[in-house]
Design a protein around this motif. Structure first.
Motif, PDB file in Angstrom:
ATOM      1  N   HIS A  67      59.689  -0.613  58.927  1.00 14.24           N
ATOM      2  CA  HIS A  67      60.347   0.675  58.606  1.00 14.24           C
ATOM      3  C   HIS A  67      61.805   0.121  57.337  1.00 14.24           C
ATOM      4  CE1 HIS A  67      63.901  -0.838  59.998  1.00 14.24           C
ATOM      5  NE2 HIS A  67      63.071  -1.422  61.549  1.00 14.24           N
ATOM      6  N   GLY A  68      62.541   1.522  56.601  1.00 10.28           N
ATOM      7  CA  GLY A  68      63.313   0.816  55.562  1.00 10.28           C
ATOM      8  C   GLY A  68      63.033   1.790  54.360  1.00 10.28           C
ATOM      9  N   PRO A  69      63.747   1.556  53.706  1.00 10.21           N
ATOM     10  CA  PRO A  69      63.755   1.995  51.422  1.00 10.21           C
ATOM     11  C   PRO A  69      62.217   1.065  51.299  1.00 10.21           C
ATOM     12  CG  PRO A  69      65.612   1.031  51.998  1.00 10.21           C
ATOM     13  CD  PRO A  69      64.861   0.951  53.928  1.00 10.21           C
ATOM     14  N   THR A  70      61.766   1.224  50.503  1.00 11.50           N
ATOM     15  CA  THR A  70      61.160   0.141  49.293  1.00 11.50           C
ATOM     16  C   THR A  70      61.491   0.410  47.759  1.00 11.50           C
ATOM     17  OG1 THR A  70      59.273   2.038  48.744  1.00 11.50           O
ATOM     18  CG2 THR A  70      58.764   0.485  50.548  1.00 11.50           C
ATOM     19  N   LEU A  71      61.653  -0.394  46.894  1.00  7.73           N
ATOM     20  CA  LEU A  71      61.954  -0.258  45.631  1.00  7.73           C
ATOM     21  C   LEU A  71      61.436   0.974  45.008  1.00  7.73           C
ATOM     22  CD1 LEU A  71      63.026  -1.826  43.730  1.00  7.73           C
ATOM     23  CD2 LEU A  71      61.298  -2.692  42.835  1.00  7.73           C
ATOM     24  N   TYR A  72      60.506   1.528  45.580  1.00 10.97           N
ATOM     25  CA  TYR A  72      60.097   2.970  44.137  1.00 10.97           C
ATOM     26  C   TYR A  72      59.776   3.958  45.383  1.00 10.97           C
ATOM     27  CZ  TYR A  72      60.436  -0.156  40.151  1.00 10.97           C
ATOM     28  OH  TYR A  72      60.439  -1.001  39.441  1.00 10.97           O
ATOM     29  N   GLN A  73      60.802   4.452  46.037  1.00 10.83           N
ATOM     30  CA  GLN A  73      60.694   5.321  47.100  1.00 10.83           C
ATOM     31  C   GLN A  73      59.576   6.409  46.958  1.00 10.83           C
ATOM     32  OE1 GLN A  73      62.014   4.236  50.082  1.00 10.83           O
ATOM     33  NE2 GLN A  73      61.068   5.843  51.363  1.00 10.83           N
ATOM     34  N   SER A  74      60.084   7.123  45.458  1.00 14.57           N
ATOM     35  CA  SER A  74      59.557   8.194  45.636  1.00 14.57           C
ATOM     36  C   SER A  74      58.290   8.096  44.076  1.00 14.57           C
ATOM     37  CB  SER A  74      60.577   9.270  44.561  1.00 14.57           C
ATOM     38  OG  SER A  74      61.066   8.192  43.588  1.00 14.57           O
ATOM     39  N   GLY A  75      57.967   7.012  44.156  1.00 18.84           N
ATOM     40  CA  GLY A  75      57.073   6.845  43.285  1.00 18.84           C
ATOM     41  C   GLY A  75      57.208   6.355  41.808  1.00 18.84           C
ATOM     42  N   LEU A  76      56.036   6.109  41.382  1.00 21.09           N
ATOM     43  CA  LEU A  76      56.334   6.088  39.809  1.00 21.09           C
ATOM     44  C   LEU A  76      55.025   6.705  38.991  1.00 21.09           C
ATOM     45  CD1 LEU A  76      56.611   2.464  39.121  1.00 21.09           C
ATOM     46  CD2 LEU A  76      58.288   4.086  38.951  1.00 21.09           C
ATOM     47  N   PRO A  77      55.387   7.551  37.538  1.00 14.98           N
ATOM     48  CA  PRO A  77      54.514   7.754  37.310  1.00 14.98           C
ATOM     49  C   PRO A  77      53.082   7.397  36.840  1.00 14.98           C
ATOM     50  CG  PRO A  77      55.624   7.885  35.567  1.00 14.98           C
ATOM     51  CD  PRO A  77      56.552   7.157  36.985  1.00 14.98           C
ATOM     52  N   GLY A  78      53.063   5.719  36.776  1.00 11.56           N
ATOM     53  CA  GLY A  78      51.409   4.979  36.883  1.00 11.56           C
ATOM     54  C   GLY A  78      51.814   4.042  37.326  1.00 11.56           C
ATOM     55  N   THR A  79      50.688   2.856  36.975  1.00  6.48           N
ATOM     56  CA  THR A  79      51.426   1.536  37.419  1.00  6.48           C
ATOM     57  C   THR A  79      51.406   0.694  36.716  1.00  6.48           C
ATOM     58  OG1 THR A  79      49.211   1.886  38.922  1.00  6.48           O
ATOM     59  CG2 THR A  79      49.342   0.748  38.411  1.00  6.48           C
ATOM     60  N   TRP A  80      51.486  -0.460  36.935  1.00  7.86           N
ATOM     61  CA  TRP A  80      51.633  -0.939  35.626  1.00  7.86           C
ATOM     62  C   TRP A  80      51.914  -2.297  35.827  1.00  7.86           C
ATOM     63  CZ3 TRP A  80      53.719   2.593  33.620  1.00  7.86           C
ATOM     64  CH2 TRP A  80      55.048   3.687  33.940  1.00  7.86           C
ATOM     65  N   ARG A  81      51.463  -3.401  34.488  1.00 10.36           N
ATOM     66  CA  ARG A  81      50.793  -4.259  34.873  1.00 10.36           C
ATOM     67  C   ARG A  81      51.908  -4.975  34.380  1.00 10.36           C
ATOM     68  NH1 ARG A  81      45.358  -5.024  35.637  1.00 10.36           N
ATOM     69  NH2 ARG A  81      45.329  -7.836  34.126  1.00 10.36           N
TER      70      ARG A  81
END
Length: 103
Positions: A67-81
């Motif tokens: 449980h707990g927060p994640t780095l990008y809680q609300s997500g990102l618009p894409g995927t970065w390599r």
């Protein structure tokens, strides 16, 4: 530390980021050739959305949290390599990871 409201900082290398986030952070990046380090997940999410993060430094601890927060809680618009620059195991069992974003 970065703040959009605080004007007094008891820590060195802290700054006020006022007005347009993209403009203020780009100005800070231009004025700081050695780089800008941040540790806020919320700010990281916004800077990633604005394409202002060039490198990532993660400290990976040998723990799994259910449980707990994640780095990008609300997500990102894409995927970065990401390109691995270095991985340094620490005596405590953690690993310091340094990545550069592929363009």
């Amino acid at each position: 530390m970065a703040s959009s409201t605080r004007t007094d900082f008891p820590w060195t290398n802290s700054c006020l980021i006022a007005g347009d986030l993209r403009t203020a952070v780009q100005r800070l990046k231009d004025a700081t050739p050695a780089g800008v380090l941040l540790g806020s997940g919320k700010l990281a999410t916004e800077l990633d959305r604005l394409d202002l993060i060039d490198e990532y430094r993660f400290l990976i601890h040998p723990r799994i949290a259910g449980h707990g927060p994640t780095l990008y809680q609300s997500g990102l618009p894409g995927t970065w390599r990401l390109e691995l620059i270095s991985a340094t195991p620490l005596r405590c069992g953690a690993v310091a990871m340094h990545y550069r974003r592929e363009r």
